[in-house]
Design an enzyme around this catalytic site. Structure first.
Site, mmCIF file in Angstrom:
data_model
loop_
_atom_site.group_PDB
_atom_site.id
_atom_site.type_symbol
_atom_site.label_atom_id
_atom_site.label_comp_id
_atom_site.label_asym_id
_atom_site.label_seq_id
_atom_site.Cartn_x
_atom_site.Cartn_y
_atom_site.Cartn_z
ATOM 1 N N GLY A 248 0.776 -1.244 0.000
ATOM 2 C CA GLY A 248 0.000 0.000 0.000
ATOM 3 C C GLY A 248 0.800 1.283 0.000
ATOM 4 O O GLY A 248 0.224 2.377 0.031
ATOM 5 N N GLU A 290 4.363 -6.432 1.406
ATOM 6 C CA GLU A 290 3.920 -6.787 0.053
ATOM 7 C C GLU A 290 3.752 -5.576 -0.851
ATOM 8 O O GLU A 290 2.640 -5.271 -1.280
ATOM 9 C CB GLU A 290 2.532 -7.414 0.188
ATOM 10 N N PRO A 291 4.817 -4.859 -1.129
ATOM 11 C CA PRO A 291 4.653 -3.683 -1.990
ATOM 12 C C PRO A 291 4.428 -4.064 -3.450
ATOM 13 O O PRO A 291 4.992 -5.047 -3.935
ATOM 14 C CB PRO A 291 6.003 -2.968 -1.846
ATOM 15 N N GLY A 292 3.610 -3.324 -4.131
ATOM 16 C CA GLY A 292 3.420 -3.490 -5.570
ATOM 17 C C GLY A 292 3.778 -2.176 -6.253
ATOM 18 O O GLY A 292 4.835 -2.021 -6.871
ATOM 19 N N ARG A 293 2.900 -1.180 -6.049
ATOM 20 C CA ARG A 293 3.068 0.121 -6.693
ATOM 21 C C ARG A 293 4.440 0.751 -6.413
ATOM 22 O O ARG A 293 5.060 1.317 -7.314
ATOM 23 C CB ARG A 293 1.970 1.060 -6.150
ATOM 24 N N ARG A 330 -6.740 4.625 -14.606
ATOM 25 C CA ARG A 330 -6.808 5.148 -13.247
ATOM 26 C C ARG A 330 -7.419 6.540 -13.143
ATOM 27 O O ARG A 330 -8.021 6.884 -12.140
ATOM 28 C CB ARG A 330 -5.425 5.114 -12.585
ATOM 29 N N TYR A 334 -10.494 6.382 -10.736
ATOM 30 C CA TYR A 334 -10.284 6.953 -9.401
ATOM 31 C C TYR A 334 -10.158 8.471 -9.407
ATOM 32 O O TYR A 334 -9.918 9.072 -8.364
ATOM 33 C CB TYR A 334 -8.983 6.417 -8.776
ATOM 34 N N CYS A 361 -14.474 5.877 -26.629
ATOM 35 C CA CYS A 361 -15.788 6.470 -26.792
ATOM 36 C C CYS A 361 -16.431 6.679 -25.433
ATOM 37 O O CYS A 361 -17.393 5.996 -25.079
ATOM 38 C CB CYS A 361 -16.629 5.534 -27.638
HETATM 39 N N1 LLP Z 1 -1.224 -6.977 -0.856
HETATM 40 C C1 LLP Z 1 -2.543 -7.108 -1.037
HETATM 41 C C2 LLP Z 1 -3.257 -8.158 -0.352
HETATM 42 C C3 LLP Z 1 -3.219 -6.246 -1.900
HETATM 43 O O1 LLP Z 1 -4.519 -6.386 -2.062
HETATM 44 C C4 LLP Z 1 -2.498 -5.236 -2.585
HETATM 45 C C5 LLP Z 1 -3.182 -4.339 -3.513
HETATM 46 C C6 LLP Z 1 -1.123 -5.149 -2.384
HETATM 47 C C7 LLP Z 1 -0.508 -6.026 -1.502
HETATM 48 C C8 LLP Z 1 -0.259 -4.139 -3.091
HETATM 49 O O2 LLP Z 1 -0.649 -2.840 -2.849
HETATM 50 P P1 LLP Z 1 0.290 -1.649 -3.390
HETATM 51 O O3 LLP Z 1 1.605 -1.753 -2.645
HETATM 52 O O4 LLP Z 1 0.488 -1.823 -4.831
HETATM 53 O O5 LLP Z 1 -0.457 -0.419 -3.070
HETATM 54 N N2 LLP Z 1 -5.864 -0.712 -8.852
HETATM 55 C C9 LLP Z 1 -5.605 0.159 -7.736
HETATM 56 C C10 LLP Z 1 -4.830 -0.527 -6.655
HETATM 57 C C11 LLP Z 1 -5.480 -1.764 -6.146
HETATM 58 C C12 LLP Z 1 -4.659 -2.418 -5.085
HETATM 59 C C13 LLP Z 1 -5.188 -3.746 -4.759
HETATM 60 N N3 LLP Z 1 -4.425 -4.449 -3.786
HETATM 61 C C14 LLP Z 1 -4.887 1.396 -8.239
HETATM 62 O O6 LLP Z 1 -4.644 1.494 -9.434
HETATM 63 O O7 LLP Z 1 -4.593 2.302 -7.459
#
Ligand code: LLP
Length: 433
Positions: A248, A290-293, A330, A334, A361
Site C-alpha cells: 500500500g 507486500e509492496p506493488g506500486r 486510473r 479513481y 468512446c
Molecule cells: N497486498 C494485497 C493483499 C493487496 O490487495 C495489494 C493491492 C497489495 C498487496 C499491493 O498494494 P500496493 O503496494 O500496490 O499499493 N488498482 C488500484 C490498486 C489496487 C490495489 C489492490 N491491492 C490502483 O490502481 O490504485
C-alpha cells in the site's frame, strides 16, 4: 516536475529513459508504448530488501504482482530475491511459466475458484492466504482429496481506515476482504485452522489499502493486530508464527504528492513492531511486506503520439492522443492525477493548460485532467509519468483497441517484453456462428 530513476532530458531536448531517447523508442516500437526503467525497478527492490531487515527478526519482501505482472517481471523479481504475491490463476500461471520458485509464491484473493486452488496445491506453492470460512472448508476438502498439506495464512481485517480512495481502501467493516478481528467467530475459525489435518496454519495477513501516504495508519494497524495476536494467545493458546503486513505504500504521481520516506519508515516500523511484540511478551513472528506500486509505479512511463488538439466552445483545450482509458484507466476510475512532458520538446516553455484525452468512446476518457505544456503539434510525443503500476495490468480492449507493447530499458538497451496486440489477437478466441 520530478524526473524519476534514469529519466533525463538530453542535449536534443528529448526525454531519455534507461539511456535511450524516447523518440527513438517511439519510432522503433510505435505508440502507445509502456516503457519500464529496469534500473529503477531493481533499485526499488533493493531499497525494500535492505531496509526491511533487522537482526533477530525474520523478514521477507513480497512483490504484489497485480501491479505489473509479466514473465520478464517475475524473473526479475526472483533475481532480486523477493517473493511473489499472486491473486488469480492467471498471475499464478505466469509465475509458474516464468519458473518462479513455487515455495516463494503466495496466493491471495477473496474468491479463489476450486480450479485455482487445485492449481496452487498441484504446484505446492508457498502459502495460500485464506480469505474466509467458506474458502477454508473448500481448501481443506481439496487438500484432503490430493493428500497434500498446504501452508496457509488467514486474512484478517483490523478495521483501520487508511486515508485513500474508497475503491482501494480495504479495511472498513464492510470490506469484502478477510475476516474481521471484531467478529467473535474469528477465534473458532483460527482454532479450526490450527487443528486441521490438511492446513498448516502459519499466521495472519492483513492489508490496509493502497496509495497510502500516512505512516500512522501502518503504526495504528500493526498495534491493533499485535494486540489481537496477544488475545488469540490468551483466548485459545495459539501462537502466530507469521505476520504479513500487506503493501500500500503510496508513490508520487504529481508534485503535490508526498510519499512516505521508505528507508526511514521501514526501519522505524520494524523497531516499533519489535517493541510491541516484546512488551506483550509474545514470540516474534516472521514478518512480510507486500509492496506493488512502490516497486514499479514511478519506473513506468507511457508514450503517446499526439493526433490533434481541440478548443471547445466551453473553453477547454484538449490534446487527443493515440491511447485512452483502455491503456490508462486510473484517471477515469479513481480521478487520479498525472503529469508528463512533451518528450520531443522537453524544455520548451509550458505556456498553456490542457486536458489530455484519448480515443475511447467515453467522455470520462481522461489521461491527464490538467497539465501545462508547450502548444503541441500533431506528431509530438507525450510522455505520461508514473504509469508503471496498475496500467498494463488494468488495460483492456474496450472499443477493440489494442493493448500497447511493453519495453524494458536499461543501460541503453531496450527489450520488448510484451508485444503490441494485433487485430488477429482480438478475434483469436471467436467464431462467427
Ligand atoms: N497486498 C494485497 C493483499 C493487496 O490487495 C495489494 C493491492 C497489495 C498487496 C499491493 O498494494 P500496493 O503496494 O500496490 O499499493 N488498482 C488500484 C490498486 C489496487 C490495489 C489492490 N491491492 C490502483 O490502481 O490504485
Amino acid at each position: 516536475m520530478k524526473l524519476f530513476g534514469t529519466m533525463r532530458i538530453n542535449e536534443k531536448n528529448h526525454l531519455e529513459i534507461g539511456g535511450i531517447d524516447t523518440t527513438e523508442l517511439a519510432k522503433h516500437f510505435g505508440t502507445p508504448l509502456y516503457v519500464m526503467d529496469e534500473t529503477l525497478i531493481r533499485n526499488n527492490c533493493r531499497l525494500f530488501q535492505s531496509n526491511f531487515r533487522k537482526e533477530g527478526i525474520q523478514t521477507e519482501v513480497v512483490y504484489a504482482s497485480k501491479a505489473f505482472c509479466t514473465l520478464y517481471m517475475c524473473r526479475l523479481i526472483h533475481e532480486e530475491g523477493l517473493a511473489l504475491d499472486v491473486v488469480s490463476g492467471g498471475e499464478l500461471y505466469t509465475a509458474l511459466k516464468a519458473g518462479f520458485p513455487t515455495n516463494r509464491i503466495y496466493f491471495h484473493g477473496n474468491n479463489k475458484s476450486d480450479d485455482e486452488l487445485k492449481m496452487a496445491i498441484d504446484a505446492s506453492i508457498g502459502r495460500i492466504i485464506i480469505d474466509n470460512q467458506d474458502e477454508m472448508q473448500r481448501l481443506e476438502a481439496l487438500c484432503g482429496l490430493y493428500k497434500k498439506r498446504m501452508d496457509v495464512l488467514l486474512r484478517i481485517n483490523p478495521g483501520i481506515e487508511a486515508h485513500t480512495h474508497e475503491y482501494i481502501s480495504t479495511t472498513h467493516n464492510d470490506s469484502k476482504f478477510g475476516e474481521s478481528i471484531f467478529n467473535p467467530t474469528i477465534y473458532g475459525l483460527i482454532q479450526r485452522l490450527a487443528t486441521s489435518p490438511y492446513l498448516n496454519f502459519r499466521g495472519l495477513h492483513y492489508h490496509i489499502g493502497s496509495q497510502i501516504f500516512d505512516e500512522s495508519a501502518y503504526f495504528r494497524s500493526v498495534e491493533v493486530v499485535i494486540t489481537f495476536i496477544k488475545t488469540i494467545k490468551q483466548n485459545i493458546g495459539i501462537d502466530i508464527e507469521e505476520l504479513n503486513l500487506g503493501g500500500g505504500f503510496g508513490i508520487s504521481y504529481t508534485d503535490t504528492d508526498d510519499p512516505i520516506d521508505l528507508s526511514s519508515f521501514l526501519k522505524r516500523y520494524l523497531d516499533y513492531i519489535e517493541h510491541l511484540v516484546s512488551s506483550l511478551g509474545l514470540a516474534m513472528p516472521k514478518l512480510y511486506i507486500e509492496p506493488g506500486r512502490a516497486i514499479v509505479g514511478n519506473a513506468g512511463i507511457t508514450l503517446y503520439t499526439i493526433g490533434s488538439t481541440k478548443r471547445t466552445y466551453g473553453g477547454k483545450h484538449y490534446i487527443f492522443v493515440d491511447g485512452g482509458l483502455h491503456d490508462h484507466l486510473r484517471t477515469a476510475l479513481y480521478g487520479a492525477d498525472y503529469t508528463g512532458i512533451l518528450a520531443n520538446r522537453a524544455r520548451d516553455e509550458r505556456i498553456n493548460s490542457f486536458t489530455v484525452t484519448g480515443k475511447s468512446c467515453e467522455s470520462g476518457d481522461l489521461i491527464i485532467k490538467s497539465i501545462q505544456l508547450p502548444l503541441p503539434e500533431r506528431g509530438d510525443l507525450l510522455a505520461v509519468f508514473s504509469t508503471g503500476a496498475y496500467h498494463y495490468s488494468m488495460a483492456s480492449n474496450y472499443n477493440r483497441m489494442l493493448r500497447p507493447a511493453v519495453v524494458f530499458v536499461k543501460d541503453g538497451q531496450a527489450k520488448l517484453v510484451v508485444k503490441r496486440e494485433t487485430y488477429d489477437d482480438l478475434i483469436r478466441n471467436e467464431r462467427m456462428e
